[in-house]
Design a protein around this motif. Sequence first.
Motif, PDB file in Angstrom:
ATOM      1  N   LEU A  84      -7.633 -12.865   2.512  1.00 51.79           N
ATOM      2  CA  LEU A  84      -7.211 -11.799   1.603  1.00 51.79           C
ATOM      3  C   LEU A  84      -5.728 -11.501   1.779  1.00 51.79           C
ATOM      4  O   LEU A  84      -5.012 -11.282   0.788  1.00 51.79           O
ATOM      5  CB  LEU A  84      -8.046 -10.551   1.868  1.00 51.79           C
ATOM      6  CG  LEU A  84      -7.750  -9.334   0.977  1.00 51.79           C
ATOM      7  CD1 LEU A  84      -7.984  -9.677  -0.487  1.00 51.79           C
ATOM      8  CD2 LEU A  84      -8.607  -8.157   1.384  1.00 51.79           C
ATOM      9  N   THR A  85      -5.265 -11.486   3.005  1.00 48.95           N
ATOM     10  CA  THR A  85      -3.846 -11.243   3.269  1.00 48.95           C
ATOM     11  C   THR A  85      -2.987 -12.332   2.623  1.00 48.95           C
ATOM     12  O   THR A  85      -1.932 -12.047   2.033  1.00 48.95           O
ATOM     13  CB  THR A  85      -3.590 -11.207   4.789  1.00 48.95           C
ATOM     14  OG1 THR A  85      -4.370 -10.156   5.368  1.00 48.95           O
ATOM     15  CG2 THR A  85      -2.122 -10.954   5.081  1.00 48.95           C
ATOM     16  N   LYS A  88      -2.972 -11.768  -1.159  1.00 53.67           N
ATOM     17  CA  LYS A  88      -2.101 -10.652  -1.514  1.00 53.67           C
ATOM     18  C   LYS A  88      -0.638 -11.050  -1.423  1.00 53.67           C
ATOM     19  O   LYS A  88       0.177 -10.650  -2.271  1.00 53.67           O
ATOM     20  CB  LYS A  88      -2.386  -9.469  -0.583  1.00 53.67           C
ATOM     21  CG  LYS A  88      -3.701  -8.764  -0.861  1.00 53.67           C
ATOM     22  CD  LYS A  88      -3.883  -7.580   0.073  1.00 53.67           C
ATOM     23  CE  LYS A  88      -5.171  -6.831  -0.244  1.00 53.67           C
ATOM     24  NZ  LYS A  88      -5.363  -5.677   0.690  1.00 53.67           N
ATOM     25  N   SER A  89      -0.305 -11.839  -0.406  1.00 50.02           N
ATOM     26  CA  SER A  89       1.076 -12.282  -0.243  1.00 50.02           C
ATOM     27  C   SER A  89       1.522 -13.136  -1.422  1.00 50.02           C
ATOM     28  O   SER A  89       2.620 -12.957  -1.962  1.00 50.02           O
ATOM     29  CB  SER A  89       1.206 -13.069   1.064  1.00 50.02           C
ATOM     30  OG  SER A  89       2.510 -13.579   1.212  1.00 50.02           O
ATOM     31  N   LEU A  91       0.167 -13.146  -4.437  1.00 52.62           N
ATOM     32  CA  LEU A  91       0.226 -12.304  -5.641  1.00 52.62           C
ATOM     33  C   LEU A  91       1.509 -11.477  -5.660  1.00 52.62           C
ATOM     34  O   LEU A  91       2.124 -11.289  -6.715  1.00 52.62           O
ATOM     35  CB  LEU A  91      -0.997 -11.381  -5.693  1.00 52.62           C
ATOM     36  CG  LEU A  91      -2.334 -12.056  -6.015  1.00 52.62           C
ATOM     37  CD1 LEU A  91      -3.462 -11.041  -5.944  1.00 52.62           C
ATOM     38  CD2 LEU A  91      -2.300 -12.708  -7.392  1.00 52.62           C
ATOM     39  N   ASN A  92       1.915 -10.994  -4.497  1.00 46.53           N
ATOM     40  CA  ASN A  92       3.157 -10.225  -4.425  1.00 46.53           C
ATOM     41  C   ASN A  92       4.360 -11.083  -4.793  1.00 46.53           C
ATOM     42  O   ASN A  92       5.299 -10.611  -5.457  1.00 46.53           O
ATOM     43  CB  ASN A  92       3.338  -9.655  -3.016  1.00 46.53           C
ATOM     44  CG  ASN A  92       2.364  -8.530  -2.715  1.00 46.53           C
ATOM     45  OD1 ASN A  92       1.876  -7.872  -3.638  1.00 46.53           O
ATOM     46  ND2 ASN A  92       2.073  -8.307  -1.448  1.00 46.53           N
ATOM     47  N   ALA A 222      -5.132 -14.471 -10.375  1.00 44.51           N
ATOM     48  CA  ALA A 222      -6.248 -13.829  -9.685  1.00 44.51           C
ATOM     49  C   ALA A 222      -7.546 -14.616  -9.885  1.00 44.51           C
ATOM     50  O   ALA A 222      -8.346 -14.771  -8.961  1.00 44.51           O
ATOM     51  CB  ALA A 222      -6.417 -12.390 -10.180  1.00 44.51           C
TER      52      ALA A 222
END
Length: 226
Positions: A84-85, A88-89, A91-92, A222
């Motif tokens: 997940l981390t 998220k990275s 996606l950021n 996503a």
Amino acid sequence: AEDEVTLFERDMKEFWIQFKISYGTEQINQTSALRDLCKETLEALSEKWSKKLKEEDLMIDKIHEYNNEILQQSKYVAEKEEQLTEIKSKLNQEQEQQKNLTDSIQELQEELMKKMEIKSSKNKAAKEKVEQVSKIKTLFKEHLALEMRRIPDEQLQFIFRHIDHKDPDKPYVCTLSINEQGDYEVTSCTPPLDCIAELQLKLRETNNFSAFVANIRKAFTALSYK
């Protein structure tokens, strides 16, 4: 008289002998019974505690099993949190790229016009679209791996790449047109997006075309991680 005394003494001796024999036998019987009772009691207690110990051994094994399951679950959760981390990275990073290019993408609003404007100057509008697409085509290919195509029926097709980290060249396609009411309409989306109707409605309300393109790419990104 002497014979009677002798006889009495003999009878008394026999009586004591019989009494001692009888009393000794009873004591032996009582001792034997007590011994048997003790033996039975010890065997019962031994069986009871043996069963108890087996139950405790099973309980200990069960606790070990539960501890192993908890350990495995903890490892699984840690792996998922790490994934997940990472997601998220990424996606950021995508969001940062989209934010930096928002001003450039905003130029796409000039490509699509309301239906009445298209009717009044169809040829001119078509020419402007071609010119605008040509100007920004290189920009999108270099920064967002986005290719735009004009297809029949006055439709504009967006082909996104570098979405799927496993297959960067895999295309994600969204096709847009203007309907008879002069509103933006998504005519196709591959692969399908659950949020496409919401994004289409937001585009109609805000007329922010660059944000629409950025949100489409974000939704495709996503989806690729599911």
